[in-house]
Every structure is written in C-alpha cells, then in structure tokens.
Design a protein around this motif. Structure first.
Motif, PDB file in Angstrom:
ATOM      1  N   ILE A  39       0.839  -1.207   0.000  1.00  0.00           N
ATOM      2  CA  ILE A  39       0.000   0.000   0.000  1.00  0.00           C
ATOM      3  C   ILE A  39       0.867   1.247   0.000  1.00  0.00           C
ATOM      4  O   ILE A  39       0.672   2.168  -0.811  1.00  0.00           O
ATOM      5  N   ILE A  40       1.836   1.289   0.885  1.00  0.00           N
ATOM      6  CA  ILE A  40       2.682   2.476   1.023  1.00  0.00           C
ATOM      7  C   ILE A  40       3.535   2.707  -0.221  1.00  0.00           C
ATOM      8  O   ILE A  40       3.683   3.843  -0.680  1.00  0.00           O
ATOM      9  N   GLU A  41       4.089   1.634  -0.794  1.00  0.00           N
ATOM     10  CA  GLU A  41       4.926   1.782  -1.991  1.00  0.00           C
ATOM     11  C   GLU A  41       4.127   2.229  -3.208  1.00  0.00           C
ATOM     12  O   GLU A  41       4.681   2.805  -4.143  1.00  0.00           O
ATOM     13  N   ASN A  42       2.822   1.993  -3.190  1.00  0.00           N
ATOM     14  CA  ASN A  42       1.961   2.451  -4.284  1.00  0.00           C
ATOM     15  C   ASN A  42       1.332   3.815  -3.976  1.00  0.00           C
ATOM     16  O   ASN A  42       0.340   4.197  -4.590  1.00  0.00           O
ATOM     17  N   PHE A  43       1.920   4.508  -3.018  1.00  0.00           N
ATOM     18  CA  PHE A  43       1.489   5.853  -2.636  1.00  0.00           C
ATOM     19  C   PHE A  43       0.061   5.884  -2.105  1.00  0.00           C
ATOM     20  O   PHE A  43      -0.714   6.796  -2.399  1.00  0.00           O
ATOM     21  N   GLY A  44      -0.254   4.849  -1.314  1.00  0.00           N
ATOM     22  CA  GLY A  44      -1.481   4.860  -0.549  1.00  0.00           C
ATOM     23  C   GLY A  44      -1.128   5.070   0.907  1.00  0.00           C
ATOM     24  O   GLY A  44       0.053   5.067   1.284  1.00  0.00           O
ATOM     25  N   ILE A  45      -2.125   5.258   1.745  1.00  0.00           N
ATOM     26  CA  ILE A  45      -1.897   5.447   3.175  1.00  0.00           C
ATOM     27  C   ILE A  45      -2.425   4.227   3.927  1.00  0.00           C
ATOM     28  O   ILE A  45      -3.605   3.879   3.806  1.00  0.00           O
ATOM     29  N   PHE A  46      -1.561   3.588   4.664  1.00  0.00           N
ATOM     30  CA  PHE A  46      -1.950   2.431   5.453  1.00  0.00           C
ATOM     31  C   PHE A  46      -2.731   2.908   6.663  1.00  0.00           C
ATOM     32  O   PHE A  46      -2.249   3.726   7.441  1.00  0.00           O
ATOM     33  N   ASP A  47      -3.948   2.398   6.807  1.00  0.00           N
ATOM     34  CA  ASP A  47      -4.813   2.812   7.912  1.00  0.00           C
ATOM     35  C   ASP A  47      -4.599   1.920   9.124  1.00  0.00           C
ATOM     36  O   ASP A  47      -4.063   2.335  10.138  1.00  0.00           O
ATOM     37  N   LYS A  48      -5.003   0.659   9.010  1.00  0.00           N
ATOM     38  CA  LYS A  48      -4.887  -0.223  10.171  1.00  0.00           C
ATOM     39  C   LYS A  48      -4.927  -1.694   9.771  1.00  0.00           C
ATOM     40  O   LYS A  48      -5.416  -2.051   8.679  1.00  0.00           O
ATOM     41  N   PHE A  49      -4.436  -2.531  10.668  1.00  0.00           N
ATOM     42  CA  PHE A  49      -4.596  -3.975  10.578  1.00  0.00           C
ATOM     43  C   PHE A  49      -5.858  -4.315  11.345  1.00  0.00           C
ATOM     44  O   PHE A  49      -6.010  -3.932  12.513  1.00  0.00           O
ATOM     45  N   THR A  50      -6.786  -5.023  10.714  1.00  0.00           N
ATOM     46  CA  THR A  50      -8.093  -5.269  11.319  1.00  0.00           C
ATOM     47  C   THR A  50      -8.199  -6.614  12.035  1.00  0.00           C
ATOM     48  O   THR A  50      -9.238  -6.947  12.560  1.00  0.00           O
ATOM     49  N   GLY A  51      -7.141  -7.394  12.038  1.00  0.00           N
ATOM     50  CA  GLY A  51      -7.177  -8.718  12.650  1.00  0.00           C
ATOM     51  C   GLY A  51      -7.236  -9.814  11.603  1.00  0.00           C
ATOM     52  O   GLY A  51      -6.595 -10.850  11.738  1.00  0.00           O
ATOM     53  N   ASP A  52      -8.019  -9.575  10.552  1.00  0.00           N
ATOM     54  CA  ASP A  52      -8.073 -10.538   9.441  1.00  0.00           C
ATOM     55  C   ASP A  52      -7.993  -9.811   8.100  1.00  0.00           C
ATOM     56  O   ASP A  52      -8.533 -10.243   7.093  1.00  0.00           O
ATOM     57  N   GLY A  53      -7.302  -8.685   8.103  1.00  0.00           N
ATOM     58  CA  GLY A  53      -7.138  -7.904   6.876  1.00  0.00           C
ATOM     59  C   GLY A  53      -6.579  -6.529   7.195  1.00  0.00           C
ATOM     60  O   GLY A  53      -6.125  -6.276   8.319  1.00  0.00           O
ATOM     61  N   ILE A  54      -6.614  -5.657   6.204  1.00  0.00           N
ATOM     62  CA  ILE A  54      -6.150  -4.296   6.433  1.00  0.00           C
ATOM     63  C   ILE A  54      -7.080  -3.296   5.746  1.00  0.00           C
ATOM     64  O   ILE A  54      -7.828  -3.643   4.830  1.00  0.00           O
ATOM     65  N   LEU A  55      -7.021  -2.067   6.197  1.00  0.00           N
ATOM     66  CA  LEU A  55      -7.773  -0.975   5.597  1.00  0.00           C
ATOM     67  C   LEU A  55      -6.774   0.088   5.155  1.00  0.00           C
ATOM     68  O   LEU A  55      -5.820   0.395   5.873  1.00  0.00           O
ATOM     69  N   ALA A  56      -6.987   0.633   3.970  1.00  0.00           N
ATOM     70  CA  ALA A  56      -6.088   1.657   3.430  1.00  0.00           C
ATOM     71  C   ALA A  56      -6.893   2.657   2.625  1.00  0.00           C
ATOM     72  O   ALA A  56      -8.030   2.382   2.228  1.00  0.00           O
ATOM     73  N   PHE A  57      -6.298   3.806   2.380  1.00  0.00           N
ATOM     74  CA  PHE A  57      -6.985   4.786   1.544  1.00  0.00           C
ATOM     75  C   PHE A  57      -5.983   5.562   0.695  1.00  0.00           C
ATOM     76  O   PHE A  57      -4.813   5.720   1.056  1.00  0.00           O
ATOM     77  N   PHE A  58      -6.473   6.017  -0.445  1.00  0.00           N
ATOM     78  CA  PHE A  58      -5.657   6.729  -1.428  1.00  0.00           C
ATOM     79  C   PHE A  58      -6.303   8.087  -1.703  1.00  0.00           C
ATOM     80  O   PHE A  58      -7.029   8.256  -2.679  1.00  0.00           O
ATOM     81  N   PRO A  59      -6.044   9.083  -0.850  1.00  0.00           N
ATOM     82  CA  PRO A  59      -6.647  10.405  -1.072  1.00  0.00           C
ATOM     83  C   PRO A  59      -5.983  11.114  -2.249  1.00  0.00           C
ATOM     84  O   PRO A  59      -4.774  10.979  -2.453  1.00  0.00           O
TER      85      PRO A  59
END
Length: 360
Positions: free
Chosen positions: A175-195
């Motif tokens: 996520i970070i290398e693709n210029f997204g913002i890593f939000d959180k680890f959810t326990g069984d996945g992750i959430l990210a956003f690309f503003p």
C-alpha cells in the motif's frame, strides 16, 4: 584488484565495506536499478537484491530517525509541561503542541518515505491530514477470506500469529509503496486509503495496482508458510473491496483513519470471493473516466450484502506493468481545480464539486 579479493577473505582492503556499498549503489542507480555484469571486487555474480535491501533499510532508518526525533521533542515538551505547573495558559499551549507532535509521529509510519520530509516541512501539505478535513479518496478494504478456517488449521496459535503478522507487514508495504496510506490492521485484513491530495488524480489506478500485488503476495506468502498448517486449504485468498468518494480524515494522537460511506462499502465489498477485487459503482465510474491502458477489461457482476441483498459490482482485469510512475510524486503533480475554501458555504460547494468529479 588483489586487495579487493583479499577483502573477501577477511584481509585488509583499501576500500571500506561502507564505501564499497555506496559505490555499488551509485552504479546501480546510474544503470536504472540493473547490473548486467559481474562485480569482481565483491566476488558476487549479482548483488542487485542486496543493494535493494540496503536502500530499503536506509529508508527505514531515515524514517525511524524522523520518528525518534519527534518522540524526543514530545519528551522534552512533557518536561516543560511539568515545569510550567501553575501557568495554565502555557500548559494548554504545550499540551496542544504535544498532541500535534504525537499525530506526526504515527502519520510518518503510514506514508511513503518520500512524503515524510514533505509532511514535516510543508504546513500546506500537512494541513491535508488535519482532523475533520474532507477529501476525495479511494478506499481499499482487504479481507482474508476463511481466516477462521486458516486459524483452526494452524499448528499452533503462535505459528498463525507469525503468519498473519508477516502478511500484514507485506500488505502494508505494498500500500505504502503504491502511494497509498496504510490505515490499520483489522485482525483478518487491512484498511487503506488513497486520497487525491496524496495519491494524485490516478489514485484509483494505484489502488487497483496495489490490490493486484496484494493478491500475488498472499498466494506466495501462504505457499511459503504451508509448514505452519496441518491442512493446506486451496480456496483461500484475499477478498478486496474498493469504493471512492468524499471521506473525512479522523486524526487523533493515536491513529489516522477516514470515515464516510466509501469506507462502509469498501468493507462490504471485501466480502468478495477469495482472489477477487470488486469495485462499487462510484469507483467504477471514476476508473472508466480515466480510460487508462492499464485497464484491460471490466466485468459487471454482483455481491450479496447482508441486510441489503444483491448489489452491482465490477471486476477489473489490469496489466499493472502498463502503469508508469511520473517523474514527479503524485502529491506534487496533483492540482485541485477549486481554490482553497475559507467559509462553510465554500466548503459545501467544494464537497459537491468533488462528488460530481468522482462520478466521472
């Protein structure tokens, strides 16, 4: 030449190991990241991967130094706060500054290393991360399908923990290398956003490219970790949901996240079958408007959403090699065509503009 060969055998050399690495990194960069000849001085046929690892480690160290510097400033401010007991006005000012420093500390670990210096040096850029700031963003929710089954098949809780922790680390880096913002680890996945203010006008393309890479990494990681499980389940993988629209930045002293309808539906669409990435209609319209050669095919499908029934969804086939990074970073190239707002009325107008813009 002989001295350098001796260096490999543990004898003295006129070139130190640090100078050796620096010179080879310079050579690597001059050749665009490729070395097509043998490096006699090191005795290796190819050390490209070692250079890449060194470069990545240098970036990690650089970010760590920035974070340590901020944490040291926080400690110093807390000392000043203790010394300022009795001065209410001064104490409130320092408390606010401590809060701002804490926000910076956890933000820089979630963004690309090239954005860290920009964030720390540009008030205009860092203002985009302020709590309550509305922005247009592409939201990506990644869910490990059948994660409960995976956990039950693990040889031990520790081995499953090792598996999931290492996977989360790999996915967050993508996520970070693709210029997204890593939000959180959810326990069984992750959430990210690309503003858009950070990921640029092609945020949806970066999100899709990251999703494709995450699918590939999961397959490789799961295969390499099969010795941690009693049964190797074949039909597991990532379900990825993508939506886009106006979100609000939630920036506290302990986390950076976004809230809004796109977050809800990205999470719901991550209930896709293992190996699938599904776009909601807003993200699909945004993607279609770009008409980018990276997109090879878009197939309309559906997904069942609990308490809502069947919803329209879109599966996209991409050739991620067709996406090329510009010379400028996305936050440098991004230009909003609406001037910075100064009144609530203008803020509402800009939000409406962004909604229309996001709809393509």
């Amino acid at each position: 030449m002989e001295e350098k060969d001796k260096n490999k055998n543990g004898h003295e050399s006129s070139e130190s190991s640090s100078d050796f690495i620096k010179n080879r990194i310079k050579q690597l960069q001059e050749r665009g990241g490729k070395l097509d000849y043998n490096i006699e001085s090191g005795g290796y046929n190819s050390v490209v991967e070692k250079y890449k690892e060194y470069i990545n480690m240098s970036k990690i160290i650089s970010n760590s130094k920035s974070k340590i510097a901020i944490e040291e400033q926080i400690i110093d401010l807390k000392r000043q706060l203790i010394a300022a007991q009795g001065d209410k006005e001064k104490s409130l000012i320092m408390l606010k500054e401590i809060e701002n420093k804490q926000k910076s500390s956890h933000i820089i670990s979630r963004i690309h290393e090239e954005a860290v210096s920009k964030y720390l040096s540009s008030a205009e850029f860092s203002a985009n991360f302020e709590h309550g700031k509305e922005t247009f963003a592409v939201v990506v929710s990644i869910d490990i399908r059948r994660s409960t089954e995976l956990m039950l098949k693990a040889k031990s809780p520790t081995q499953y923990s090792d598996f999931i922790t290492a996977l989360s680390d790999k996915l967050s880096k993508i996520i970070i290398e693709n210029f997204g913002i890593f939000d959180k680890f959810t326990g069984d996945g992750i959430l990210a956003f690309f503003p858009e203010f950070y990921s640029g006008e092609e945020a949806i393309l970066r999100a899709l490219k990251a999703a494709e890479e995450c699918h590939l990494v999961f397959k490789e990681h799961y295969k390499n970790c099969r010795n941690k499980f009693t049964v190797f389940i074949k039909d597991v993988g990532l379900g990825i949901g993508i939506d886009s629209g106006i979100v609000s930045i939630a920036n506290t002293s302990s986390e950076l996240t976004v809230v809004g309808i796109p977050v809800v539906y990205a999470c719901r669409f991550s209930g896709a079958k293992a190996g699938d990435t599904l776009l909601n209609i807003e993200a699909h319209q945004r993607l279609s408007a770009l008409k980018h050669p990276m997109v090879k095919d878009i197939e309309e499908t559906e997904i069942h959403i609990k308490n809502e029934g069947l919803a329209m969804a879109f599966k996209v086939k991409i050739d991620k090699d067709q996406f090329s990074q510009n010379d400028t970073y996305p936050w440098e190239a991004y230009q909003d065509d609406v001037k910075t707002e100064t009144t609530p009325t203008e803020e509402a107008a800009k939000s409406e503009h962004k909604k229309k813009k996001g709809a393509g």
